[in-house]
Design a protein around this motif. Structure first.
Motif, PDB file in Angstrom:
ATOM      1  N   THR A 268       0.830  -1.205   0.000  1.00 47.04           N
ATOM      2  CA  THR A 268       0.000   0.000   0.000  1.00 47.04           C
ATOM      3  C   THR A 268       0.864   1.255   0.000  1.00 47.04           C
ATOM      4  OG1 THR A 268      -1.829  -1.095   1.144  1.00 47.04           O
ATOM      5  CG2 THR A 268      -1.754   1.305   1.269  1.00 47.04           C
ATOM      6  N   GLU A 269       1.881   1.275   0.854  1.00 48.84           N
ATOM      7  CA  GLU A 269       2.766   2.441   0.945  1.00 48.84           C
ATOM      8  C   GLU A 269       3.570   2.636  -0.335  1.00 48.84           C
ATOM      9  OE1 GLU A 269       3.458   2.239   5.789  1.00 48.84           O
ATOM     10  OE2 GLU A 269       4.556   0.895   4.459  1.00 48.84           O
ATOM     11  N   LEU A 270       3.950   1.551  -0.981  1.00 50.32           N
ATOM     12  CA  LEU A 270       4.654   1.671  -2.258  1.00 50.32           C
ATOM     13  C   LEU A 270       3.740   2.250  -3.336  1.00 50.32           C
ATOM     14  CD1 LEU A 270       6.642  -1.703  -2.409  1.00 50.32           C
ATOM     15  CD2 LEU A 270       7.622   0.598  -2.219  1.00 50.32           C
ATOM     16  N   CYS A 271       2.515   1.717  -3.413  1.00 46.81           N
ATOM     17  CA  CYS A 271       1.593   2.168  -4.462  1.00 46.81           C
ATOM     18  C   CYS A 271       1.152   3.610  -4.259  1.00 46.81           C
ATOM     19  CB  CYS A 271       0.373   1.247  -4.520  1.00 46.81           C
ATOM     20  SG  CYS A 271       0.734  -0.409  -5.155  1.00 46.81           S
ATOM     21  N   ARG A 272       1.021   4.026  -3.015  1.00 42.07           N
ATOM     22  CA  ARG A 272       0.598   5.397  -2.734  1.00 42.07           C
ATOM     23  C   ARG A 272       1.751   6.390  -2.790  1.00 42.07           C
ATOM     24  NH1 ARG A 272      -3.655   4.470   2.386  1.00 42.07           N
ATOM     25  NH2 ARG A 272      -5.283   3.446   1.139  1.00 42.07           N
ATOM     26  N   GLY A 273       2.960   5.902  -2.946  1.00 47.53           N
ATOM     27  CA  GLY A 273       4.112   6.799  -3.005  1.00 47.53           C
ATOM     28  C   GLY A 273       4.601   7.247  -1.646  1.00 47.53           C
ATOM     29  N   ASP A 274       4.114   6.594  -0.574  1.00 47.68           N
ATOM     30  CA  ASP A 274       4.584   6.935   0.765  1.00 47.68           C
ATOM     31  C   ASP A 274       6.035   6.503   0.972  1.00 47.68           C
ATOM     32  OD1 ASP A 274       2.047   7.898   1.299  1.00 47.68           O
ATOM     33  OD2 ASP A 274       1.357   6.008   2.181  1.00 47.68           O
ATOM     34  N   HIS A 275       6.458   5.499   0.196  1.00 46.88           N
ATOM     35  CA  HIS A 275       7.863   5.098   0.170  1.00 46.88           C
ATOM     36  C   HIS A 275       8.294   5.034  -1.295  1.00 46.88           C
ATOM     37  CE1 HIS A 275      11.522   2.725   0.465  1.00 46.88           C
ATOM     38  NE2 HIS A 275      11.543   2.971   1.762  1.00 46.88           N
ATOM     39  N   PRO A 276       9.487   5.524  -1.610  1.00 43.20           N
ATOM     40  CA  PRO A 276       9.889   5.608  -3.020  1.00 43.20           C
ATOM     41  C   PRO A 276      10.273   4.273  -3.650  1.00 43.20           C
ATOM     42  CG  PRO A 276      11.655   6.383  -1.606  1.00 43.20           C
ATOM     43  CD  PRO A 276      10.474   6.164  -0.718  1.00 43.20           C
ATOM     44  N   GLY A 277      10.358   3.190  -2.841  1.00 47.05           N
ATOM     45  CA  GLY A 277      10.798   1.917  -3.396  1.00 47.05           C
ATOM     46  C   GLY A 277      12.307   1.882  -3.526  1.00 47.05           C
ATOM     47  N   ARG A 278      12.798   1.335  -4.607  1.00 37.18           N
ATOM     48  CA  ARG A 278      14.254   1.263  -4.803  1.00 37.18           C
ATOM     49  C   ARG A 278      14.821   2.664  -4.974  1.00 37.18           C
ATOM     50  NH1 ARG A 278      18.446  -2.037  -6.301  1.00 37.18           N
ATOM     51  NH2 ARG A 278      17.110  -3.904  -6.308  1.00 37.18           N
ATOM     52  N   THR A 279      15.818   2.986  -4.170  1.00 36.92           N
ATOM     53  CA  THR A 279      16.485   4.285  -4.259  1.00 36.92           C
ATOM     54  C   THR A 279      17.972   4.144  -4.521  1.00 36.92           C
ATOM     55  OG1 THR A 279      16.776   4.307  -1.843  1.00 36.92           O
ATOM     56  CG2 THR A 279      14.815   5.404  -2.731  1.00 36.92           C
ATOM     57  N   ASP A 280      18.485   2.906  -4.503  1.00 31.74           N
ATOM     58  CA  ASP A 280      19.909   2.651  -4.664  1.00 31.74           C
ATOM     59  C   ASP A 280      20.072   1.521  -5.681  1.00 31.74           C
ATOM     60  OD1 ASP A 280      22.561   1.879  -4.479  1.00 31.74           O
ATOM     61  OD2 ASP A 280      22.623   1.883  -2.291  1.00 31.74           O
ATOM     62  N   ALA A 281      20.797   1.790  -6.756  1.00 29.48           N
ATOM     63  CA  ALA A 281      20.964   0.793  -7.819  1.00 29.48           C
ATOM     64  C   ALA A 281      21.702  -0.446  -7.339  1.00 29.48           C
ATOM     65  CB  ALA A 281      21.706   1.406  -9.001  1.00 29.48           C
ATOM     66  N   THR A 282      22.454  -0.337  -6.247  1.00 32.40           N
ATOM     67  CA  THR A 282      23.225  -1.486  -5.762  1.00 32.40           C
ATOM     68  C   THR A 282      22.550  -2.215  -4.604  1.00 32.40           C
ATOM     69  OG1 THR A 282      24.516  -0.165  -4.196  1.00 32.40           O
ATOM     70  CG2 THR A 282      25.366  -0.346  -6.442  1.00 32.40           C
ATOM     71  N   ALA A 283      21.431  -1.687  -4.122  1.00 31.21           N
ATOM     72  CA  ALA A 283      20.751  -2.326  -2.991  1.00 31.21           C
ATOM     73  C   ALA A 283      20.184  -3.685  -3.403  1.00 31.21           C
ATOM     74  CB  ALA A 283      19.640  -1.426  -2.478  1.00 31.21           C
ATOM     75  N   ARG A 284      20.180  -4.601  -2.468  1.00 31.74           N
ATOM     76  CA  ARG A 284      19.498  -5.873  -2.652  1.00 31.74           C
ATOM     77  C   ARG A 284      18.111  -5.735  -2.018  1.00 31.74           C
ATOM     78  NH1 ARG A 284      24.811  -6.895  -1.337  1.00 31.74           N
ATOM     79  NH2 ARG A 284      25.964  -8.368  -2.672  1.00 31.74           N
ATOM     80  N   THR A 285      17.077  -5.815  -2.832  1.00 32.58           N
ATOM     81  CA  THR A 285      15.720  -5.680  -2.306  1.00 32.58           C
ATOM     82  C   THR A 285      15.075  -7.059  -2.163  1.00 32.58           C
ATOM     83  OG1 THR A 285      14.846  -5.330  -4.542  1.00 32.58           O
ATOM     84  CG2 THR A 285      15.352  -3.366  -3.239  1.00 32.58           C
ATOM     85  N   VAL A 286      14.197  -7.170  -1.177  1.00 36.67           N
ATOM     86  CA  VAL A 286      13.410  -8.392  -0.964  1.00 36.67           C
ATOM     87  C   VAL A 286      11.955  -7.995  -0.780  1.00 36.67           C
ATOM     88  CG1 VAL A 286      12.895 -10.270   0.655  1.00 36.67           C
ATOM     89  CG2 VAL A 286      15.263  -9.802   0.024  1.00 36.67           C
ATOM     90  N   PHE A 287      11.061  -8.701  -1.464  1.00 38.44           N
ATOM     91  CA  PHE A 287       9.624  -8.555  -1.262  1.00 38.44           C
ATOM     92  C   PHE A 287       9.081  -9.875  -0.756  1.00 38.44           C
ATOM     93  CE2 PHE A 287       5.208  -8.913  -2.968  1.00 38.44           C
ATOM     94  CZ  PHE A 287       4.636  -7.907  -2.204  1.00 38.44           C
ATOM     95  N   LYS A 288       8.511  -9.853   0.436  1.00 36.41           N
ATOM     96  CA  LYS A 288       7.919 -11.057   1.011  1.00 36.41           C
ATOM     97  C   LYS A 288       6.399 -10.932   0.989  1.00 36.41           C
ATOM     98  CE  LYS A 288       6.909 -14.814   2.889  1.00 36.41           C
ATOM     99  NZ  LYS A 288       6.856 -15.965   1.962  1.00 36.41           N
ATOM    100  N   SER A 289       5.745 -11.855   0.312  1.00 38.57           N
ATOM    101  CA  SER A 289       4.286 -11.858   0.284  1.00 38.57           C
ATOM    102  C   SER A 289       3.770 -13.122   0.951  1.00 38.57           C
ATOM    103  CB  SER A 289       3.764 -11.776  -1.155  1.00 38.57           C
ATOM    104  OG  SER A 289       4.127 -12.923  -1.888  1.00 38.57           O
ATOM    105  N   ALA A 290       2.662 -12.977   1.656  1.00 37.05           N
ATOM    106  CA  ALA A 290       1.989 -14.134   2.252  1.00 37.05           C
ATOM    107  C   ALA A 290       0.544 -14.218   1.782  1.00 37.05           C
ATOM    108  CB  ALA A 290       2.048 -14.058   3.783  1.00 37.05           C
ATOM    109  N   GLY A 291       0.139 -13.270   0.934  1.00 37.53           N
ATOM    110  CA  GLY A 291      -1.226 -13.266   0.423  1.00 37.53           C
ATOM    111  C   GLY A 291      -2.131 -12.354   1.223  1.00 37.53           C
ATOM    112  N   MET A 292      -3.038 -11.671   0.517  1.00 33.73           N
ATOM    113  CA  MET A 292      -3.966 -10.740   1.153  1.00 33.73           C
ATOM    114  C   MET A 292      -5.350 -10.902   0.546  1.00 33.73           C
ATOM    115  SD  MET A 292      -1.835  -7.168   1.174  1.00 33.73           S
ATOM    116  CE  MET A 292      -3.263  -6.269   1.815  1.00 33.73           C
ATOM    117  N   ALA A 293      -6.356 -10.804   1.415  1.00 34.92           N
ATOM    118  CA  ALA A 293      -7.727 -10.925   0.932  1.00 34.92           C
ATOM    119  C   ALA A 293      -8.093  -9.788  -0.020  1.00 34.92           C
ATOM    120  CB  ALA A 293      -8.694 -10.968   2.112  1.00 34.92           C
ATOM    121  N   LEU A 294      -7.457  -8.620   0.146  1.00 30.90           N
ATOM    122  CA  LEU A 294      -7.690  -7.502  -0.782  1.00 30.90           C
ATOM    123  C   LEU A 294      -7.396  -7.937  -2.214  1.00 30.90           C
ATOM    124  CD1 LEU A 294      -6.538  -3.813  -0.549  1.00 30.90           C
ATOM    125  CD2 LEU A 294      -5.791  -5.213  -2.464  1.00 30.90           C
ATOM    126  N   GLN A 295      -6.308  -8.659  -2.407  1.00 30.20           N
ATOM    127  CA  GLN A 295      -5.913  -9.071  -3.743  1.00 30.20           C
ATOM    128  C   GLN A 295      -6.957  -9.995  -4.360  1.00 30.20           C
ATOM    129  OE1 GLN A 295      -2.155 -10.896  -2.926  1.00 30.20           O
ATOM    130  NE2 GLN A 295      -1.205  -8.975  -2.266  1.00 30.20           N
TER     131      GLN A 295
END
Length: 315
Positions: free
Chosen positions: A273-300
Motif C-alpha cells: 500500500t505504501e509503495l503504491c501510494r508513493g509513501d515510500h519511493p521503493g528502490r532508491t539505490d541501484a546497488t541495494a538488494r531488495t526483498v519482497f515477502k508476500s503471504a497473500g492478502m484478501a484484498l488481492q
C-alpha cells in the motif's frame, strides 16, 4: 442466478496489465476491510498436517468475498496439487451471490500480479535476467506477470525435479518468453537480476551470498511459520518490503529471523500500500538488494474477483 467462472474465463478476463493496474488502484484507493485470515490445522489420517485457510474481505456497499483454501503438502508426493481453493463473490449492497470462481486460478493470477506490482517499484529498470525457483502451480504465472513489468532477455526455471523445470521452461517458451532450464541453482541465482521463489520449502534454499548487488528477491512460496525459502543473510542484508506486515511477518522467512533477533520489526521499510501510494519511493539505490515477502492478502482476491466478474458478467 450467480455465475460459475472457471479457469479459462478467469485467465482471459485477468490479463496481466489489467490485473496489475486493478491491484494498484485498489491499494491506492483503500476502502477494503479484511479481517485476519484464519489458518486452521487439519490432522490427516496418516499423521501429516494439512491446513484450511479462510480469507474474507469486503468493500461496504460494493463487494463481499471469501476465499477458502486447502493446503495438503502430502499431495506433492502423489502428483496432486498441494493447494486448492474456491472463491465466493457477493453483491455488497444486496448480499446476493454474484459468482463462484475457480480459486486456484484466481490465487495464481493475483499472487503473481502482486509480486509483479512490487517488482515494478523494487526491481531495477534495467533488469534483464529472471529466475523462477519452483515448478508448482504458480511458476508459469509468476514468469508471465514479471515479464509484464520488465523486459527480460532470459527467463530461467529451476526446480528439484529437472524434468518438471524443463517442462515449465518449454511451456513458457511456447508462450513467447525467452525461457530455459537452469541446471544449477547457485549459478542461476548469482546471474539473476530478479529471483521469484514459488516453493513449499521448509528450509532455506536461497542464500544471501548468492545474490548480487542490485538484485531483487521475490519470496512467495512459504506462507506459514514453519516454511522458509531464504536464509538469514538474504533477509538481513536487504531493503525489505512486504505485501502486508501482519501476514508476512508470520511467514518463516521473516518470523524466524525476527524471533532470532537477526532483524527487528523496523527492518520492514514499507508494505505494498505504501509503495503504491508513493509513501515510500521503493528502490532508491541501484546497488541495494531488495526483498519482497508476500503471504497473500484478501484484498488481492477481492480485487481480482471483482475485475473478473465485471468482465464476464457485465460483458
Amino acid at each position: 442466478m450467480s455465475a460459475m467462472i472457471g479457469h479459462a474465463a478467469i485467465e482471459q478476463a485477468l490479463d496481466w496489465p489489467a490485473l496489475i493496474a486493478q491491484l494498484r488502484d485498489w491499494y491506492v484507493s483503500g476502502g477494503v476491510e479484511a479481517p485476519d485470515r484464519q489458518v486452521l490445522n487439519i490432522r490427516q489420517p496418516d499423521g501429516s498436517d494439512a491446513s484450511l485457510l479462510i480469507m474474507p474481505a469486503w468493500v461496504p456497499g460494493q463487494s463481499i468475498g471469501v476465499k477458502v483454501v486447502t493446503f495438503l503438502p502430502a499431495n506433492a508426493g502423489k502428483g496432486r496439487p498441494t493447494i486448492n481453493a474456491g472463491y465466493l463473490l457477493f453483491d455488497g449492497e444486496t448480499g446476493q451471490m454474484k459468482a463462484a470462481l475457480d480459486g486456484d486460478t484466481l490465487t495464481a493470477r493475483r499472487t503473481a500480479a502482486a509480486s509483479a506490482l512490487a517488482a515494478s517499484h523494487l526491481a531495477r529498470a534495467d533488469a534483464r535476467r529472471l529466475l523462477v525457483v519452483g515448478t508448482g502451480q504458480l511458476a508459469v504465472s509468476v514468469a508471465e506477470a514479471h515479464s509484464a513489468v520488465r523486459t527480460y532477455d532470459s527467463v530461467e526455471v529451476w526446480g528439484r525435479s529437472r524434468d518438471k523445470a524443463a517442462a515449465i521452461a518449454a511451456d513458457l517458451a511456447a508462450r513467447g518468453l525467452p525461457a530455459t532450464l537452469a541446471e544449477d541453482l547457485e549459478t542461476a541465482c548469482r546471474a539473476a537480476d530478479v529471483i521469484s521463489t514459488v516453493t513449499a520449502s521448509t528450509r532455506p534454499i536461497i542464500r544471501g551470498d548468492w545474490l548480487k548487488p542490485g538484485s531483487h528477491l521475490d519470496l512467495i512460496g512459504a506462507f506459514k511459520g514453519d516454511m522458509r525459502e531464504s536464509d538469514d543473510t538474504a533477509i538481513a542484508q536487504a531493503d525489505l518490503f512486504v505485501d502486508l506486515r501482519a501476514g508476512a511477518t508470520l511467514a518463516g522467512d521473516l518470523s524466524q529471523p525476527l524471533e532470532a533477533g537477526v532483524i527487528a520489526p523496523d527492518h520492514v521499510l514499507a508494505d505494498l500500500t505504501e509503495l503504491c501510494r508513493g509513501d515510500h519511493p521503493g528502490r532508491t539505490d541501484a546497488t541495494a538488494r531488495t526483498v519482497f515477502k508476500s503471504a497473500g492478502m484478501a484484498l488481492q482476491d477481492l480485487a481480482a474477483a471483482d475485475l473478473a466478474a465485471h468482465h464476464i458478467i457485465s460483458g
